[in-house]
Design an enzyme around this catalytic site. Sequence first.
Site, PDB file in Angstrom:
ATOM      1  N   ARG A 262      26.552  41.554 -22.712  1.00  0.00           N
ATOM      2  CA  ARG A 262      26.091  41.008 -21.401  1.00  0.00           C
ATOM      3  C   ARG A 262      25.067  40.042 -21.753  1.00  0.00           C
ATOM      4  O   ARG A 262      24.354  40.025 -22.506  1.00  0.00           O
ATOM      5  CB  ARG A 262      25.681  42.266 -20.824  1.00  0.00           C
ATOM      6  N   ARG A 277      17.272  46.155 -24.458  1.00  0.00           N
ATOM      7  CA  ARG A 277      17.867  45.455 -23.651  1.00  0.00           C
ATOM      8  C   ARG A 277      18.606  44.373 -24.653  1.00  0.00           C
ATOM      9  O   ARG A 277      17.663  43.603 -24.723  1.00  0.00           O
ATOM     10  CB  ARG A 277      17.100  45.129 -22.383  1.00  0.00           C
ATOM     11  N   GLU A 349      17.204  54.934 -18.664  1.00  0.00           N
ATOM     12  CA  GLU A 349      18.492  54.959 -18.433  1.00  0.00           C
ATOM     13  C   GLU A 349      19.270  55.165 -19.718  1.00  0.00           C
ATOM     14  O   GLU A 349      19.126  54.294 -20.569  1.00  0.00           O
ATOM     15  CB  GLU A 349      19.176  54.030 -17.505  1.00  0.00           C
ATOM     16  N   SER A 352      25.349  55.809 -16.992  1.00  0.00           N
ATOM     17  CA  SER A 352      25.660  55.830 -15.577  1.00  0.00           C
ATOM     18  C   SER A 352      26.908  56.487 -15.413  1.00  0.00           C
ATOM     19  O   SER A 352      27.956  55.955 -16.265  1.00  0.00           O
ATOM     20  CB  SER A 352      25.520  54.316 -15.135  1.00  0.00           C
ATOM     21  N   ARG A 391      20.626  53.028 -27.197  1.00  0.00           N
ATOM     22  CA  ARG A 391      19.631  53.746 -26.355  1.00  0.00           C
ATOM     23  C   ARG A 391      19.682  54.986 -27.128  1.00  0.00           C
ATOM     24  O   ARG A 391      18.389  55.600 -26.983  1.00  0.00           O
ATOM     25  CB  ARG A 391      19.937  53.680 -24.935  1.00  0.00           C
TER      26      ARG A 391
END
Length: 430
Positions: A262, A277, A349, A352, A391
């Site tokens: 990403r 990130r 987070e 999801s 994560r």
Amino acid sequence: MHDIRAIRENPDAFDAALSRRGDAPVTAELLSVDETRRARILAAETAQAEQNRAAKAIGAAKAAGDETAFERLRAEVADKKAEVAAMQAEARALDDRLTDMLARIANLPAADVPDGADETGNVEVNRWGTPRSFNFSPREHFEIAGVAASMDFALAAKLSGSRFVVLKGAVARIHRALAQFMLDVHTGDNGLTEINSPVLVRDEAMYGTDKLPKFGDDSYQTTNGWWLVPTSEVPLTYSVAGDILDEAALPIRMTAHTLCFRSEAGSAGKDTAGMLRQHQFEKVEMVSITHPDESDAEQKRMLRCAEDILERLELPYRTVVLCTGDMGFGARRTYDIEAWLPGQNAYREISSVSTTGDFQARRMNARFRPADGGKPAFVHTLNGSGLAVGRCLIAVLENGQQADGSVNLPGVLAPWLGGKTTLTADGTLV
């Protein structure tokens, strides 16, 4: 993708649903383009019928020896042919414009999704575990003595630039063990089929899973046109594109461990320290293709699959349902799972789990044939992280850290670590 017929039938309800996301009304412009498009199609069909009638009359005029009528009708056919071609081209252009407009409109939120403008409107629905009390100030993952030497950001910057990391030795092995543990749980206990999928995909796969055209800047494209997947949701979901599945084949449940890429467009300045990130990371993804009547229950099942991974790792977490203003573009409803990170003193987070309803299925024409022999209908598609491996590594390291710089690892990982349960302060596994 939305159904223009449903929008025609109730434009006010469509705009009202979009307004819950904070989006402006769109139906007036959509219906104007649609009306013009349909008028051009009707005009082209009418002109085509006139052309056909004139073409038939040519033969009759020729047989009757009426050269004047023959020439007049031949000229009329030529004119009608050009007129039809022009009208059809205009109709195709309008159809392409309408399709593009529809492709840029977000999915409509489910009725039970809470209203809200941003993450402050999210609603907690579950909390598990109690954050550990430390007798020292807990460090962030990259500051822990046993981790620091094996998490090399300087070398990654030398190789690739910012927002990359090189994992070495024991930390690399723990990262790998986490992915293997997740896959084995999902395949062995949760009934998912493991898929080893490409991480380079075509435009059609990105479009069909709602990543294009709106979010091209968030992903990476090669010079010869392939896209690096932002998540294996893309190849797994698109695997049923264009298919008409037997109802008995549903649900289809898949999982894959892949690299993900990403660009993090728009995230400048966010989470620049550590590996929270990154431009390149790994995820174990879950994807389900379901009957429409089963998709809400399937989302809850997928959510439990992801939560269970954290519970087995003894990592405190909370689950929130995202409000309308914080939900992703393609989602109809999303649950976020946030793991406790003591180094940040915050929940962050880690997964999801979303249902898109038939939003993606319409884009990629994925349908099923009802067992009763009825007309094929669109499937529902769902996706969720089970989990984000990097994560999860952060959460394991921060929650297990000790005052001397060592880390106590979750016992459930021991089979994937050769029986070892501790990362020592000098970075070795024992």
